[in-house]
Design a protein around this motif. Structure first.
Motif, PDB file in Angstrom:
ATOM      1  N   ALA A   8      -1.929 -16.965  -4.100  1.00 54.55           N
ATOM      2  CA  ALA A   8      -1.374 -16.879  -5.436  1.00 54.55           C
ATOM      3  C   ALA A   8       0.085 -17.611  -5.773  1.00 54.55           C
ATOM      4  CB  ALA A   8      -1.539 -15.290  -6.058  1.00 54.55           C
ATOM      5  N   HIS A   9       0.141 -17.925  -6.493  1.00 53.46           N
ATOM      6  CA  HIS A   9       1.446 -18.654  -7.084  1.00 53.46           C
ATOM      7  C   HIS A   9       2.321 -17.377  -7.303  1.00 53.46           C
ATOM      8  CE1 HIS A   9      -0.577 -22.782  -7.598  1.00 53.46           C
ATOM      9  NE2 HIS A   9       0.295 -22.919  -6.767  1.00 53.46           N
ATOM     10  N   ASP A  10       1.862 -16.619  -7.851  1.00 51.41           N
ATOM     11  CA  ASP A  10       2.688 -15.096  -8.199  1.00 51.41           C
ATOM     12  C   ASP A  10       1.900 -14.055  -7.881  1.00 51.41           C
ATOM     13  OD1 ASP A  10       3.550 -13.094  -9.529  1.00 51.41           O
ATOM     14  OD2 ASP A  10       4.494 -14.168 -11.068  1.00 51.41           O
ATOM     15  N   ARG A  11       2.014 -13.460  -6.769  1.00 50.14           N
ATOM     16  CA  ARG A  11       1.146 -12.430  -6.190  1.00 50.14           C
ATOM     17  C   ARG A  11       1.164 -11.301  -7.128  1.00 50.14           C
ATOM     18  NH1 ARG A  11       4.285  -9.172  -1.376  1.00 50.14           N
ATOM     19  NH2 ARG A  11       5.936  -8.336  -2.464  1.00 50.14           N
ATOM     20  N   VAL A  26      -3.051  -1.621  -8.210  1.00 51.02           N
ATOM     21  CA  VAL A  26      -2.275  -2.305  -7.256  1.00 51.02           C
ATOM     22  C   VAL A  26      -1.482  -1.402  -6.289  1.00 51.02           C
ATOM     23  CG1 VAL A  26      -0.464  -3.979  -6.995  1.00 51.02           C
ATOM     24  CG2 VAL A  26      -1.920  -4.085  -8.716  1.00 51.02           C
ATOM     25  N   GLY A  27      -1.596  -1.599  -5.000  1.00 45.79           N
ATOM     26  CA  GLY A  27      -1.122  -0.817  -4.199  1.00 45.79           C
ATOM     27  C   GLY A  27       0.374  -1.189  -3.937  1.00 45.79           C
ATOM     28  N   ALA A  28       1.287  -0.423  -2.827  1.00 44.24           N
ATOM     29  CA  ALA A  28       2.432  -0.763  -2.613  1.00 44.24           C
ATOM     30  C   ALA A  28       2.714  -2.080  -1.645  1.00 44.24           C
ATOM     31  CB  ALA A  28       3.213   0.386  -1.919  1.00 44.24           C
ATOM     32  N   PRO A  29       3.549  -2.921  -1.975  1.00 41.18           N
ATOM     33  CA  PRO A  29       3.844  -4.074  -0.860  1.00 41.18           C
ATOM     34  C   PRO A  29       3.635  -3.646   0.416  1.00 41.18           C
ATOM     35  CG  PRO A  29       5.448  -4.209  -2.848  1.00 41.18           C
ATOM     36  CD  PRO A  29       4.884  -2.916  -2.583  1.00 41.18           C
ATOM     37  N   PHE A  30       2.752  -4.638   1.191  1.00 47.98           N
ATOM     38  CA  PHE A  30       2.771  -4.482   2.675  1.00 47.98           C
ATOM     39  C   PHE A  30       3.070  -5.992   3.290  1.00 47.98           C
ATOM     40  CE2 PHE A  30       0.057  -4.798   6.708  1.00 47.98           C
ATOM     41  CZ  PHE A  30       0.549  -3.543   7.236  1.00 47.98           C
ATOM     42  N   GLY A  31       4.534  -5.781   3.739  1.00 44.97           N
ATOM     43  CA  GLY A  31       4.941  -7.240   4.257  1.00 44.97           C
ATOM     44  C   GLY A  31       4.797  -8.133   3.113  1.00 44.97           C
ATOM     45  N   PRO A  32       4.356  -9.405   3.373  1.00 39.15           N
ATOM     46  CA  PRO A  32       4.030 -10.462   2.203  1.00 39.15           C
ATOM     47  C   PRO A  32       3.154 -10.076   1.278  1.00 39.15           C
ATOM     48  CG  PRO A  32       3.331 -11.221   4.233  1.00 39.15           C
ATOM     49  CD  PRO A  32       3.956  -9.705   4.486  1.00 39.15           C
ATOM     50  N   PHE A  33       2.188  -9.033   1.580  1.00 40.63           N
ATOM     51  CA  PHE A  33       1.157  -9.040   0.660  1.00 40.63           C
ATOM     52  C   PHE A  33       1.303  -7.855  -0.461  1.00 40.63           C
ATOM     53  CE2 PHE A  33      -0.075 -10.134   5.320  1.00 40.63           C
ATOM     54  CZ  PHE A  33      -0.757 -11.362   5.033  1.00 40.63           C
ATOM     55  N   LEU A  34       0.479  -8.021  -1.271  1.00 45.10           N
ATOM     56  CA  LEU A  34       0.174  -6.970  -2.371  1.00 45.10           C
ATOM     57  C   LEU A  34      -1.036  -6.641  -2.469  1.00 45.10           C
ATOM     58  CD1 LEU A  34       2.117  -5.447  -4.605  1.00 45.10           C
ATOM     59  CD2 LEU A  34       1.789  -7.383  -6.139  1.00 45.10           C
ATOM     60  N   PRO A  35      -1.535  -5.469  -2.128  1.00 47.08           N
ATOM     61  CA  PRO A  35      -2.939  -5.035  -1.901  1.00 47.08           C
ATOM     62  C   PRO A  35      -3.498  -4.384  -3.156  1.00 47.08           C
ATOM     63  CG  PRO A  35      -1.735  -3.450  -0.960  1.00 47.08           C
ATOM     64  CD  PRO A  35      -0.549  -4.406  -1.489  1.00 47.08           C
ATOM     65  N   LEU A  44      -7.933  -6.629  -1.354  1.00 47.85           N
ATOM     66  CA  LEU A  44      -7.591  -7.723  -1.328  1.00 47.85           C
ATOM     67  C   LEU A  44      -6.209  -7.885  -1.386  1.00 47.85           C
ATOM     68  CD1 LEU A  44      -9.666  -8.605  -4.550  1.00 47.85           C
ATOM     69  CD2 LEU A  44     -10.173  -9.201  -2.223  1.00 47.85           C
ATOM     70  N   ASP A  45      -5.633  -8.773  -0.443  1.00 48.37           N
ATOM     71  CA  ASP A  45      -4.324  -8.887  -0.303  1.00 48.37           C
ATOM     72  C   ASP A  45      -3.805 -10.220  -0.882  1.00 48.37           C
ATOM     73  OD1 ASP A  45      -4.398  -6.320   1.231  1.00 48.37           O
ATOM     74  OD2 ASP A  45      -4.363  -7.597   3.187  1.00 48.37           O
ATOM     75  N   CYS A  46      -3.089  -9.896  -1.894  1.00 50.86           N
ATOM     76  CA  CYS A  46      -2.419 -11.100  -2.743  1.00 50.86           C
ATOM     77  C   CYS A  46      -1.394 -11.530  -1.965  1.00 50.86           C
ATOM     78  CB  CYS A  46      -1.977 -10.659  -4.159  1.00 50.86           C
ATOM     79  SG  CYS A  46      -3.480 -10.513  -5.204  1.00 50.86           S
ATOM     80  N   TYR A  47      -1.349 -12.780  -1.425  1.00 57.17           N
ATOM     81  CA  TYR A  47      -0.192 -13.607  -0.706  1.00 57.17           C
ATOM     82  C   TYR A  47       0.391 -14.456  -1.532  1.00 57.17           C
ATOM     83  CZ  TYR A  47       1.872 -16.134   3.132  1.00 57.17           C
ATOM     84  OH  TYR A  47       2.789 -16.452   3.900  1.00 57.17           O
ATOM     85  N   GLU A  48       1.688 -14.488  -1.852  1.00 55.47           N
ATOM     86  CA  GLU A  48       2.202 -15.624  -2.505  1.00 55.47           C
ATOM     87  C   GLU A  48       2.611 -16.900  -1.827  1.00 55.47           C
ATOM     88  OE1 GLU A  48       6.472 -15.235  -5.093  1.00 55.47           O
ATOM     89  OE2 GLU A  48       4.901 -14.032  -5.725  1.00 55.47           O
ATOM     90  N   LYS A  49       2.118 -18.052  -2.408  1.00 55.16           N
ATOM     91  CA  LYS A  49       2.474 -19.131  -2.037  1.00 55.16           C
ATOM     92  C   LYS A  49       2.895 -20.203  -3.312  1.00 55.16           C
ATOM     93  CE  LYS A  49      -0.619 -21.368   0.484  1.00 55.16           C
ATOM     94  NZ  LYS A  49      -1.871 -21.862   1.297  1.00 55.16           N
ATOM     95  N   ARG A  50       4.181 -19.834  -3.589  1.00 52.29           N
ATOM     96  CA  ARG A  50       4.831 -20.287  -4.584  1.00 52.29           C
ATOM     97  C   ARG A  50       4.810 -21.900  -4.932  1.00 52.29           C
ATOM     98  NH1 ARG A  50       6.985 -17.682  -9.005  1.00 52.29           N
ATOM     99  NH2 ARG A  50       7.108 -15.753  -7.995  1.00 52.29           N
TER     100      ARG A  50
END
Length: 123
Positions: A8-11, A26-35, A44-50
């Protein structure tokens, strides 16, 4: 499956959008992921690739029949067009594939999301 990554551009935007449509949290952030917990042990782990292009993917969700109408209503409430088919023809319509109901819609990054009440029939 344990988890999969959704680029995602904006997780935060992507996670909140999908969680809202599916009626999840939406769960708590886990490293670079927003689950987003799907309720069956899978996230589903949203990962930002801005600053990078995102290759659109397809994600299909098997949802309970009794929750389908609420999901369609949430899409309509936020002005997201849904379609009866993956080619995005038949706007505002659902399909009756496999003896259930289904619809396709795009998330903020152009991923094609599908909600379906019956599993796909496999040969």
């Amino acid at each position: 499956m344990d988890h999969t990554v959704v680029h995602a551009h904006d997780r935060r935007l992507s996670a909140e959008f999908l969680a809202a449509v599916l009626g999840l949290r939406v769960g708590a952030p886990f490293g670079p992921f927003l689950p987003i917990g799907l309720g069956n042990g899978v996230t589903l782990d949203c990962y930002e690739k801005r600053d990078e292009p995102i290759q659109p993917q397809h994600y299909a969700f098997l949802v309970p029949e009794e929750r389908f109408d609420a999901m369609i209503a949430r899409l309509e409430a936020v002005g997201v067009t849904y379609y009866a088919d993956p080619g995005h023809t038949g706007p505002g319509r659902v399909n009756d594939l496999f003896g259930g109901r289904g619809a396709y819609f795009d998330d903020p990054d152009g991923h094609t999301m599908e909600i379906m009440t019956r599993p796909r029939v496999r040969p």
